[in-house]
Write a protein that holds these residues in place. Structure first.
Motif, mmCIF file in Angstrom:
data_model
loop_
_atom_site.group_PDB
_atom_site.id
_atom_site.type_symbol
_atom_site.label_atom_id
_atom_site.label_comp_id
_atom_site.label_asym_id
_atom_site.label_seq_id
_atom_site.Cartn_x
_atom_site.Cartn_y
_atom_site.Cartn_z
ATOM 1 N N GLY A 382 40.832 34.344 51.079
ATOM 2 C CA GLY A 382 39.721 35.217 51.426
ATOM 3 C C GLY A 382 39.820 36.610 50.839
ATOM 4 O O GLY A 382 38.881 37.398 50.972
ATOM 5 N N ALA A 383 40.924 36.919 50.199
ATOM 6 C CA ALA A 383 41.073 38.246 49.604
ATOM 7 C C ALA A 383 40.193 38.362 48.365
ATOM 8 O O ALA A 383 39.992 37.396 47.624
ATOM 9 C CB ALA A 383 42.535 38.503 49.232
ATOM 10 N N GLY A 384 39.668 39.558 48.132
ATOM 11 C CA GLY A 384 38.829 39.774 46.971
ATOM 12 C C GLY A 384 39.650 39.861 45.699
ATOM 13 O O GLY A 384 40.687 40.534 45.658
ATOM 14 N N ARG A 385 39.205 39.181 44.651
ATOM 15 C CA ARG A 385 39.904 39.193 43.372
ATOM 16 C C ARG A 385 39.135 40.070 42.388
ATOM 17 O O ARG A 385 37.907 40.005 42.312
ATOM 18 C CB ARG A 385 40.053 37.770 42.819
ATOM 19 N N GLU A 386 39.871 40.868 41.634
ATOM 20 C CA GLU A 386 39.239 41.773 40.683
ATOM 21 C C GLU A 386 40.245 42.134 39.603
ATOM 22 O O GLU A 386 41.431 41.799 39.694
ATOM 23 C CB GLU A 386 38.761 43.044 41.393
ATOM 24 N N ASN A 387 39.748 42.801 38.587
ATOM 25 C CA ASN A 387 40.611 43.346 37.546
ATOM 26 C C ASN A 387 40.632 44.857 37.679
ATOM 27 O O ASN A 387 39.599 45.479 37.949
ATOM 28 C CB ASN A 387 40.123 42.944 36.156
ATOM 29 N N ALA A 388 41.798 45.456 37.511
ATOM 30 C CA ALA A 388 41.929 46.901 37.697
ATOM 31 C C ALA A 388 42.610 47.510 36.479
ATOM 32 O O ALA A 388 43.468 46.894 35.842
ATOM 33 C CB ALA A 388 42.748 47.199 38.953
ATOM 34 N N LYS A 389 42.221 48.736 36.178
ATOM 35 C CA LYS A 389 42.851 49.490 35.110
ATOM 36 C C LYS A 389 43.906 50.388 35.716
ATOM 37 O O LYS A 389 43.610 51.286 36.506
ATOM 38 C CB LYS A 389 41.797 50.331 34.377
ATOM 39 N N LYS A 391 46.927 53.142 35.121
ATOM 40 C CA LYS A 391 47.333 54.165 34.164
ATOM 41 C C LYS A 391 48.615 53.754 33.450
ATOM 42 O O LYS A 391 49.601 53.377 34.081
ATOM 43 C CB LYS A 391 47.540 55.493 34.882
ATOM 44 N N GLY A 392 48.573 53.803 32.122
ATOM 45 C CA GLY A 392 49.750 53.491 31.318
ATOM 46 C C GLY A 392 49.855 52.037 30.914
ATOM 47 O O GLY A 392 50.638 51.697 30.021
ATOM 48 N N PHE A 393 49.083 51.141 31.557
ATOM 49 C CA PHE A 393 49.124 49.722 31.244
ATOM 50 C C PHE A 393 48.021 49.377 30.253
ATOM 51 O O PHE A 393 46.917 49.928 30.318
ATOM 52 C CB PHE A 393 48.980 48.882 32.512
ATOM 53 N N GLU A 394 48.311 48.435 29.370
ATOM 54 C CA GLU A 394 47.331 48.021 28.383
ATOM 55 C C GLU A 394 46.332 47.058 29.008
ATOM 56 O O GLU A 394 46.715 46.069 29.630
ATOM 57 C CB GLU A 394 48.029 47.362 27.192
ATOM 58 N N GLY A 395 45.049 47.344 28.824
ATOM 59 C CA GLY A 395 44.016 46.468 29.356
ATOM 60 C C GLY A 395 43.964 46.494 30.869
ATOM 61 O O GLY A 395 44.582 47.319 31.538
ATOM 62 N N GLU A 396 43.205 45.571 31.437
ATOM 63 C CA GLU A 396 43.083 45.456 32.885
ATOM 64 C C GLU A 396 44.040 44.382 33.399
ATOM 65 O O GLU A 396 44.374 43.438 32.688
ATOM 66 C CB GLU A 396 41.649 45.120 33.280
ATOM 67 N N VAL A 397 44.467 44.543 34.640
ATOM 68 C CA VAL A 397 45.383 43.579 35.245
ATOM 69 C C VAL A 397 44.720 42.955 36.470
ATOM 70 O O VAL A 397 43.971 43.625 37.189
ATOM 71 C CB VAL A 397 46.716 44.255 35.656
ATOM 72 N N PRO A 398 44.961 41.663 36.718
ATOM 73 C CA PRO A 398 44.356 41.012 37.886
ATOM 74 C C PRO A 398 45.027 41.470 39.180
ATOM 75 O O PRO A 398 46.253 41.596 39.243
ATOM 76 C CB PRO A 398 44.612 39.521 37.629
ATOM 77 N N VAL A 399 44.228 41.744 40.190
ATOM 78 C CA VAL A 399 44.746 42.171 41.493
ATOM 79 C C VAL A 399 43.925 41.515 42.595
ATOM 80 O O VAL A 399 42.812 41.042 42.370
ATOM 81 C CB VAL A 399 44.689 43.708 41.660
ATOM 82 N N LEU A 400 44.482 41.492 43.793
ATOM 83 C CA LEU A 400 43.778 41.012 44.974
ATOM 84 C C LEU A 400 43.743 42.128 45.993
ATOM 85 O O LEU A 400 44.747 42.813 46.214
ATOM 86 C CB LEU A 400 44.462 39.773 45.573
ATOM 87 N N ARG A 401 42.587 42.298 46.622
ATOM 88 C CA ARG A 401 42.395 43.378 47.582
ATOM 89 C C ARG A 401 42.280 42.797 48.990
ATOM 90 O O ARG A 401 41.352 42.042 49.289
ATOM 91 C CB ARG A 401 41.131 44.172 47.244
ATOM 92 N N LEU A 402 43.241 43.139 49.838
ATOM 93 C CA LEU A 402 43.230 42.692 51.231
ATOM 94 C C LEU A 402 42.498 43.715 52.081
ATOM 95 O O LEU A 402 42.936 44.855 52.212
ATOM 96 C CB LEU A 402 44.658 42.541 51.764
ATOM 97 N N LYS A 403 41.383 43.330 52.656
ATOM 98 C CA LYS A 403 40.641 44.206 53.554
ATOM 99 C C LYS A 403 41.333 44.210 54.918
ATOM 100 O O LYS A 403 42.105 43.307 55.252
ATOM 101 C CB LYS A 403 39.199 43.714 53.702
#
Length: 418
Positions: A382-389, A391-403
């Motif tokens: 049920g956690a939201g999945r997204e890509n985040a930028k 700082k210092g990392f190349e491109g976006e990285v996949p993350v999950l956001r727990l509300k």
């Protein structure tokens, strides 16, 4: 007036203004500043033990000045006290994340550590004391503003090549806690110094207007850097948990009341970390850094931290203001043991810190690498999945956001929370 009421007397804090680059002029006369005592209240609802009345040796009351020469007493006997006119210096290795990517973790760590060690050694010649290591940087306290500026100038003279250092210098009243394994300092002045360093360009020293001047503080022989006992590379989960928007609390509600609230939050996080088999590596102001052998343990600890916030808000001083946020990552880390102190470095650590900053009130951000580990997927349903930028990392990285409504729990946790 009751003891509790006396504890929460509001203290005026110095206002902060825009940063400027450091010019050069001589400093005027200096004066000592008084120490104040602090009593930390008992929090029985959270299982905290009483902290006795602690105070620094009394000193004569003198007019406040930004150029104090009163020595900082960081011995355990000093307890918890306030001090005006403390010189503060924050140094940070610019683009350290990119350096880890380009040079490899072990080589990048050696390059950064060499520059930071040399800077800390230079600071010791001006009676600087390392209060807090900030990943790829340090927070250093001095007995005066002049000493902090002198150290900053010496550090920039010696820091040539890669990495380039960013340096912020400030002065103000801080609350000193010398009761733990390592001394800590709190207050708006600390947060302002961190912000100044973050705004600095590589190779620059940034100070506030009105606090300009060249240092003429006496120096002594620099200390030799402490030898690194053990450096290994291993896989581990890293978690950062902190309070969002807490900087203004020191000014609005007073350093002593804000400090008591932060220590309560620290105890809350430590209990969750140790319950899941993790270890608290260090505290950085309002933030706690922890390490875990598995990603599953880290995610469960993140859920424990957020899941008990309702009762913490009711029990803690200023608890209604708590806006916790958590970041968790998994991957290769550099484990360093130095003179009995444990710390972790590398981009897994950097990612966890930046995920914490991206999370909102009551949220936890989990890296895609942590989410892919055994046992974690079921906790993040049920956690939201997204890509985040980050700082210092190349491109976006996949993350999950727990509300807040999606805090992971296991059966044992549910039983203990009832």
């Amino acid at each position: 007036m009751s003891t509790a009421a006396l504890l929460f007397l509001r203290l005026a804090a110095a206002s902060a203004s825009a940063a400027v680059e450091l010019p050069s002029r001589s400093l005027g006369p200096v004066a000592e500043a008084p120490a104040l005592s602090l009593w930390t209240p008992v929090m029985p609802a959270l299982g905290l033990s009483a902290v006795p009345l602690l105070s620094a040796p009394s000193m004569p009351s003198l007019p406040p000045t930004p150029f104090s020469t009163a020595p900082l007493d960081l011995s355990k006997a000093a307890g918890v006290y306030e001090r005006r006119g403390v010189g503060l210096l924050v140094l940070d290795a610019k683009d350290s994340t990119s350096l880890h990517l380009s040079e490899g973790s072990r080589r990048a760590h050696g390059m950064i550590r060499g520059v930071i060690d040399d800077a800390e050694s230079a600071a010791s010649a001006f009676d600087g004391r390392v209060i807090r290591r900030l990943g790829d940087g340090s927070l250093i306290a001095f007995p005066s503003y002049a000493a902090a500026l002198g150290a900053a100038q010496e550090i920039q003279k010696r820091a040539t090549g890669v990495p380039v250092l960013r340096v912020g210098v400030h002065v103000g009243r801080v609350l000193v806690d010398a009761t733990g394994a390592a001394p800590e300092i709190y207050g708006r002045a600390v947060e302002r110094t961190l912000a100044l360093a973050a705004s600095a360009e590589g190779g620059k020293i940034v100070v506030d207007p009105g606090l300009k001047g060249a240092a003429s503080a006496p120096s002594r022989e620099p200390e030799k850097p402490r030898p690194v006992d053990i450096v290994t590379i291993e896989k581990a989960a890293t978690m950062f948990a902190g309070l969002d928007g807490w900087t203004t609390a020191y000014e609005r509600y007073g350093r002593r009341r804000s400090y008591a609230a932060v220590k309560t939050f620290h105890a809350h996080v430590r209990a969750a970390v140790e319950r899941r088999g993790g270890v608290v590596v260090k505290t950085e102001g309002e933030t706690v850094m922890a390490s875990f052998p598995t990603a599953e343990a880290a995610v469960l600890a993140a859920g424990d931290i957020q899941g008990r916030m309702a009762e913490l808000r009711m029990a803690a001083p200023l608890g209604r203001l708590f806006r916790p946020r958590v970041g968790v990552s998994w991957g290769r880390v550099i484990r360093e043991e130095r003179a009995g102190e444990l710390d972790y470095f590398g981009n897994t650590v950097n990612a966890a810190a930046r995920l914490m900053k991206l999370s909102g009130d009551g949220e936890a951000m989990i890296s895609g690498s942590a989410a892919a580990e055994p046992g974690v997927a079921a906790l993040l349903e049920g956690a939201g999945r997204e890509n985040a930028k980050l700082k210092g990392f190349e491109g976006e990285v996949p993350v999950l956001r727990l509300k807040p409504a999606l805090r992971p729990r296991d059966a044992q946790a549910e039983k203990e929370l009832k």
